[in-house]
Design a protein around this motif. Structure first.
Motif, PDB file in Angstrom:
ATOM      1  N   SER A 244      -8.764  -4.105  -2.610  1.00  0.00           N
ATOM      2  CA  SER A 244      -9.043  -3.437  -1.611  1.00  0.00           C
ATOM      3  C   SER A 244      -7.846  -3.005  -0.805  1.00  0.00           C
ATOM      4  O   SER A 244      -6.844  -3.825  -0.774  1.00  0.00           O
ATOM      5  CB  SER A 244      -9.998  -4.392  -0.438  1.00  0.00           C
ATOM      6  OG  SER A 244      -9.034  -5.346   0.015  1.00  0.00           O
ATOM      7  N   GLU A 245      -8.067  -2.087   0.132  1.00  0.00           N
ATOM      8  CA  GLU A 245      -6.987  -1.578   1.097  1.00  0.00           C
ATOM      9  C   GLU A 245      -6.108  -2.684   1.679  1.00  0.00           C
ATOM     10  O   GLU A 245      -4.940  -2.827   1.720  1.00  0.00           O
ATOM     11  CB  GLU A 245      -7.309  -0.469   1.842  1.00  0.00           C
ATOM     12  CG  GLU A 245      -5.992   0.269   2.148  1.00  0.00           C
ATOM     13  CD  GLU A 245      -6.413   1.753   2.975  1.00  0.00           C
ATOM     14  OE1 GLU A 245      -7.722   1.918   3.006  1.00  0.00           O
ATOM     15  OE2 GLU A 245      -5.498   2.147   3.550  1.00  0.00           O
ATOM     16  N   ALA A 246      -7.220  -3.533   2.279  1.00  0.00           N
ATOM     17  CA  ALA A 246      -6.702  -4.672   3.220  1.00  0.00           C
ATOM     18  C   ALA A 246      -5.867  -5.613   2.298  1.00  0.00           C
ATOM     19  O   ALA A 246      -4.933  -6.352   2.840  1.00  0.00           O
ATOM     20  CB  ALA A 246      -7.666  -5.363   3.792  1.00  0.00           C
ATOM     21  N   ASP A 247      -6.040  -5.660   0.941  1.00  0.00           N
ATOM     22  CA  ASP A 247      -5.437  -6.709   0.341  1.00  0.00           C
ATOM     23  C   ASP A 247      -4.362  -6.460  -0.518  1.00  0.00           C
ATOM     24  O   ASP A 247      -3.416  -7.215  -1.089  1.00  0.00           O
ATOM     25  CB  ASP A 247      -6.448  -7.598  -0.609  1.00  0.00           C
ATOM     26  CG  ASP A 247      -7.319  -8.423  -0.145  1.00  0.00           C
ATOM     27  OD1 ASP A 247      -7.019  -8.868   0.997  1.00  0.00           O
ATOM     28  OD2 ASP A 247      -8.487  -8.701  -0.364  1.00  0.00           O
ATOM     29  N   ARG A 248      -4.011  -5.035  -0.505  1.00  0.00           N
ATOM     30  CA  ARG A 248      -2.920  -4.551  -1.435  1.00  0.00           C
ATOM     31  C   ARG A 248      -1.517  -4.243  -0.576  1.00  0.00           C
ATOM     32  O   ARG A 248      -1.665  -4.342   0.555  1.00  0.00           O
ATOM     33  CB  ARG A 248      -3.160  -3.323  -2.252  1.00  0.00           C
ATOM     34  CG  ARG A 248      -3.704  -2.016  -1.701  1.00  0.00           C
ATOM     35  CD  ARG A 248      -4.153  -1.053  -2.685  1.00  0.00           C
ATOM     36  NE  ARG A 248      -4.569   0.011  -1.789  1.00  0.00           N
ATOM     37  CZ  ARG A 248      -5.751   0.771  -1.853  1.00  0.00           C
ATOM     38  NH1 ARG A 248      -6.797   0.165  -2.413  1.00  0.00           N
ATOM     39  NH2 ARG A 248      -5.760   1.607  -1.134  1.00  0.00           N
ATOM     40  N   ALA A 249      -0.605  -4.211  -1.422  1.00  0.00           N
ATOM     41  CA  ALA A 249       0.588  -3.805  -0.422  1.00  0.00           C
ATOM     42  C   ALA A 249       0.395  -2.651   0.422  1.00  0.00           C
ATOM     43  O   ALA A 249      -0.181  -1.564  -0.029  1.00  0.00           O
ATOM     44  CB  ALA A 249       1.827  -3.819  -1.363  1.00  0.00           C
ATOM     45  N   PHE A 250       0.947  -2.604   1.674  1.00  0.00           N
ATOM     46  CA  PHE A 250       0.781  -1.404   2.400  1.00  0.00           C
ATOM     47  C   PHE A 250       1.195   0.026   1.931  1.00  0.00           C
ATOM     48  O   PHE A 250       0.587   1.044   2.090  1.00  0.00           O
ATOM     49  CB  PHE A 250       1.627  -1.884   3.814  1.00  0.00           C
ATOM     50  CG  PHE A 250       3.153  -1.639   3.694  1.00  0.00           C
ATOM     51  CD1 PHE A 250       3.705  -0.501   3.794  1.00  0.00           C
ATOM     52  CD2 PHE A 250       3.920  -2.844   3.358  1.00  0.00           C
ATOM     53  CE1 PHE A 250       4.984  -0.253   3.784  1.00  0.00           C
ATOM     54  CE2 PHE A 250       5.349  -2.542   3.358  1.00  0.00           C
ATOM     55  CZ  PHE A 250       5.872  -1.220   3.351  1.00  0.00           C
ATOM     56  N   TYR A 251       2.280  -0.214   0.800  1.00  0.00           N
ATOM     57  CA  TYR A 251       2.619   1.197   0.307  1.00  0.00           C
ATOM     58  C   TYR A 251       1.688   1.534  -1.001  1.00  0.00           C
ATOM     59  O   TYR A 251       2.019   2.622  -1.355  1.00  0.00           O
ATOM     60  CB  TYR A 251       4.141   1.031  -0.016  1.00  0.00           C
ATOM     61  CG  TYR A 251       4.536  -0.158  -0.905  1.00  0.00           C
ATOM     62  CD1 TYR A 251       4.060  -0.157  -2.108  1.00  0.00           C
ATOM     63  CD2 TYR A 251       5.052  -1.290  -0.199  1.00  0.00           C
ATOM     64  CE1 TYR A 251       4.309  -1.400  -3.002  1.00  0.00           C
ATOM     65  CE2 TYR A 251       5.242  -2.503  -0.978  1.00  0.00           C
ATOM     66  CZ  TYR A 251       4.882  -2.651  -2.336  1.00  0.00           C
ATOM     67  OH  TYR A 251       5.124  -3.601  -3.214  1.00  0.00           O
ATOM     68  N   SER A 252       0.864   0.579  -1.374  1.00  0.00           N
ATOM     69  CA  SER A 252       0.263   1.101  -2.644  1.00  0.00           C
ATOM     70  C   SER A 252      -1.227   1.774  -2.343  1.00  0.00           C
ATOM     71  O   SER A 252      -1.829   1.674  -1.203  1.00  0.00           O
ATOM     72  CB  SER A 252      -0.312  -0.171  -3.220  1.00  0.00           C
ATOM     73  OG  SER A 252      -1.196   0.075  -4.234  1.00  0.00           O
ATOM     74  N   LYS A 253      -1.415   2.917  -3.110  1.00  0.00           N
ATOM     75  CA  LYS A 253      -2.471   3.556  -2.737  1.00  0.00           C
ATOM     76  C   LYS A 253      -3.683   3.354  -3.875  1.00  0.00           C
ATOM     77  O   LYS A 253      -4.483   4.302  -3.918  1.00  0.00           O
ATOM     78  CB  LYS A 253      -2.081   5.169  -2.857  1.00  0.00           C
ATOM     79  CG  LYS A 253      -1.284   5.907  -1.640  1.00  0.00           C
ATOM     80  CD  LYS A 253      -1.421   7.308  -1.901  1.00  0.00           C
ATOM     81  CE  LYS A 253      -0.966   7.972  -0.720  1.00  0.00           C
ATOM     82  NZ  LYS A 253      -0.584   9.335  -0.826  1.00  0.00           N
ATOM     83  N   GLY A 254      -3.453   2.212  -4.286  1.00  0.00           N
ATOM     84  CA  GLY A 254      -4.445   1.809  -5.471  1.00  0.00           C
ATOM     85  C   GLY A 254      -3.808   0.846  -6.202  1.00  0.00           C
ATOM     86  O   GLY A 254      -2.633   1.018  -6.709  1.00  0.00           O
ATOM     87  N   THR A 255      -4.563  -0.321  -6.572  1.00  0.00           N
ATOM     88  CA  THR A 255      -4.121  -1.595  -7.301  1.00  0.00           C
ATOM     89  C   THR A 255      -5.339  -1.997  -7.855  1.00  0.00           C
ATOM     90  O   THR A 255      -6.472  -2.227  -7.432  1.00  0.00           O
ATOM     91  CB  THR A 255      -3.281  -2.468  -6.406  1.00  0.00           C
ATOM     92  OG1 THR A 255      -2.326  -2.055  -6.034  1.00  0.00           O
ATOM     93  CG2 THR A 255      -2.738  -3.570  -7.602  1.00  0.00           C
ATOM     94  N   PHE A 256      -5.142  -2.141  -9.513  1.00  0.00           N
ATOM     95  CA  PHE A 256      -6.346  -2.876 -10.315  1.00  0.00           C
ATOM     96  C   PHE A 256      -5.588  -4.145 -10.674  1.00  0.00           C
ATOM     97  O   PHE A 256      -4.523  -4.054 -11.339  1.00  0.00           O
ATOM     98  CB  PHE A 256      -6.736  -1.960 -11.241  1.00  0.00           C
ATOM     99  CG  PHE A 256      -7.504  -0.760 -10.837  1.00  0.00           C
ATOM    100  CD1 PHE A 256      -8.743  -0.898 -10.178  1.00  0.00           C
ATOM    101  CD2 PHE A 256      -6.700   0.365 -10.624  1.00  0.00           C
ATOM    102  CE1 PHE A 256      -9.581   0.345  -9.814  1.00  0.00           C
ATOM    103  CE2 PHE A 256      -7.701   1.599 -10.199  1.00  0.00           C
ATOM    104  CZ  PHE A 256      -9.008   1.326  -9.781  1.00  0.00           C
ATOM    105  N   ASP A 257      -6.320  -5.230 -10.884  1.00  0.00           N
ATOM    106  CA  ASP A 257      -5.796  -6.390 -11.497  1.00  0.00           C
ATOM    107  C   ASP A 257      -6.648  -6.531 -12.741  1.00  0.00           C
ATOM    108  O   ASP A 257      -8.017  -6.325 -12.536  1.00  0.00           O
ATOM    109  CB  ASP A 257      -6.268  -7.707 -10.614  1.00  0.00           C
ATOM    110  CG  ASP A 257      -5.000  -7.829  -9.655  1.00  0.00           C
ATOM    111  OD1 ASP A 257      -3.915  -7.330  -9.607  1.00  0.00           O
ATOM    112  OD2 ASP A 257      -4.882  -8.842  -8.917  1.00  0.00           O
TER     113      ASP A 257
END
Ligand code: ATP
Length: 452
Positions: A244-257
């Motif tokens: 989620s946006e709250a949990d990813r780095a502030f500069y990331s526009k999308g992250t999947f684990d």
């Protein structure tokens, strides 16, 4: 963890030691927490994984180049990347047993966190603990000579972006791939090699135009899932977590684990992150050197965006072993039952591809023929010659090593029961234990496509 899963994990750890996959580092001195050595089978498995990643991610593509950066880098790199100030985990101490833990990994009961070691709730407030290992370069040990063992391989790629761009004259999108060691002073190394202090990463930085970012994030997530399937990890054991946006780095526009169902829980294997132009911009600002790209079509200059699939070698090796481990009850010709431990590796990953066995070790003709088979195959795939013990035991040993094929040279091979079987061998398949007869000259053609 349930008792059954704990037991399964114990068996895997013990098999890893017994068969020479993974040993505790510095074991004779009591070990070093978070560090592991790969033994003869482990190093082959790990190498097969890295080679296949390299092949899929660079050699089989026109748009990805490789590099190999140094582990020690100028300290400025780590200041600019943000690692010096923020690469930390929240740490708490247990006042009762003096244990140290990551605050975000503490167990909780009735909304209150407690010590996983002694159960006490008397814990300190969390404080930031930087995970980078410090070291000094040169003869003086002071602030001016301080740097760090790299905590990720990616930064070497970012700081060499311009050099690679200029020498290769690539157009966006294109990527730079790297495999190498990384070091993190983890607060709580655990779950065997899963969380180590010294480990290897396989990382790709795939540079693109800003408008291509979201599309390529999806593309790389799918590519990476296909990769895991190609090494034998079924899709239904993989989980994709959308951060989620709250949990990813502030500069990331999308992250999947990408996560795998380990016996100790569903845990991350790889992160696929859209990091925007954050890293290149940071280095551009800190170094004063341009990190931009000139688009000939639009005649515009801009700092490229980047998608980063970042995988752990050691975690994937552990997933391969956990996924391959199997036990089954088998009955031999005499009606005796026993437990067969077998590592069902994909042949492409298996450390040894083929065992070669003369039926008897004290028969010169059998041994000579088996040696001939070894020489024929060795140039193309890793084979293991074994002449000791009953043939059934030799098969079992290779089952435990995860060897997908076994070739036995017997008296029929020598033509003793007629010319039809001359120069034929028994090919045994690890998973089904089925055996078939085929001419020696057909072996390579049969095995090569399976192990590639
Ligand atoms: P975690 O949340 O598990 O600490 P992370 O999200 O910090 O991991 P990244 O910084 O995204 O991990 O690193 C990319 C990959 O490197 C991870 O997906 C993992 O496979 C591997 N990796 C990271 N830390 C470790 C470690 N301590 N031991 C083994 N592999 C690791």
């Amino acid at each position: 963890m349930s008792e059954a899963t704990t037991r399964r994990m114990e068996k895997i750890v013990s098999l890893c030691k017994r068969r020479g996959f993974i040993f505790q580092s510095s074991e004779i001195y009591g070990g070093l927490n978070g560090c592991w050595d790969y033994g003869p089978l482990g190093v082959e498995l790990k190498r097969n994984l890295k080679d296949f990643w390299w092949r899929r991610m660079t050699r089989e593509r026109d748009d990805v180049l490789g590099m190999d950066g140094s582990i020690l880098m100028n300290r400025q790199v780590w200041k600019a990347s943000g690692h010096e100030d923020t690469f930390s985990d929240p740490m708490v101490d247990c006042r009762a047993c003096k244990g140290r833990f990551r605050a975000d990994q503490l167990p909780e009961k009735d909304g209150e966190k407690f010590c996983p070691n002694c159960g006490s709730r008397d814990l300190t407030e969390p404080r930031a603990f930087n995970l980078m290992f410090k070291t000094y370069v040169g003869a003086t040990e002071d602030e001016t000579s301080l740097t760090y063992l790299r905590p990720e391989t990616a930064q070497a790629i970012f700081v060499q972006f311009k050099n690679v761009l200029e020498m290769s004259r690539k157009k966006l999108p294109f990527g730079i791939a790297q495999i190498g060691k990384a070091f993190r002073n983890e607060i709580n190394p655990r779950n065997f090699t899963f969380r180590s202090r010294e480990f290897e990463q396989m990382e790709l930085e795939y540079f693109c135009k800003p408008e291509q970012g979201q599309e390529l994030l999806k593309y790389w997530l799918e590519e990476r899932l296909k990769f895991y399937e190609a090494i034998g990890i079924p899709r239904d054991k993989l989980h994709v977590k959308n951060i989620s946006e709250a949990d990813r780095a502030f500069y990331s526009k999308g992250t999947f684990d990408i996560e795998y169902e380990f016996p100790f829980g569903i845990q991350e294997l790889e992160g696929v992150a859209y990091r925007t132009d954050y890293d290149l911009t940071q280095h551009q600002n800190a170094s004063g050197k341009p990190m931009d790209y000139y688009d000939e079509e639009t005649r515009q200059r801009f700092v490229p965006h980047v998608i980063e699939p970042s995988a752990g070698v050691d975690r994937t090796v552990l997933a391969l072993i956990c996924n391959a481990y199997d036990e089954e009850t088998v009955t031999d010709e005499k009606g005796k039952t026993e437990t067969r431990v077998v590592l069902r590796f994909h042949p492409r990953m298996a450390p040894i591809k083929c065992g070669v066995f003369p039926l008897l070790k004290n028969n010169e003709a059998l041994v000579a023929k088996a040696r001939e088979v070894v020489a024929l195959l060795r140039e193309h795939l890793f084979v293991f010659y074994d002449e000791t013990g009953a043939i059934g035991r030799r098969y079992r040993r290779q089952d435990e090593a995860g060897t997908p094929f076994g070739v036995t040279v017997d008296f029929d091979t020598l033509g003793e029961r007629g010319p039809e079987l001359l120069d034929t061998v028994t090919l045994r398949h690890r998973d089904s234990m089925k055996q078939e007869r085929l001419p020696i000259k057909e072996l390579l053609g049969r095995l090569s496509p399976e192990v590639r």
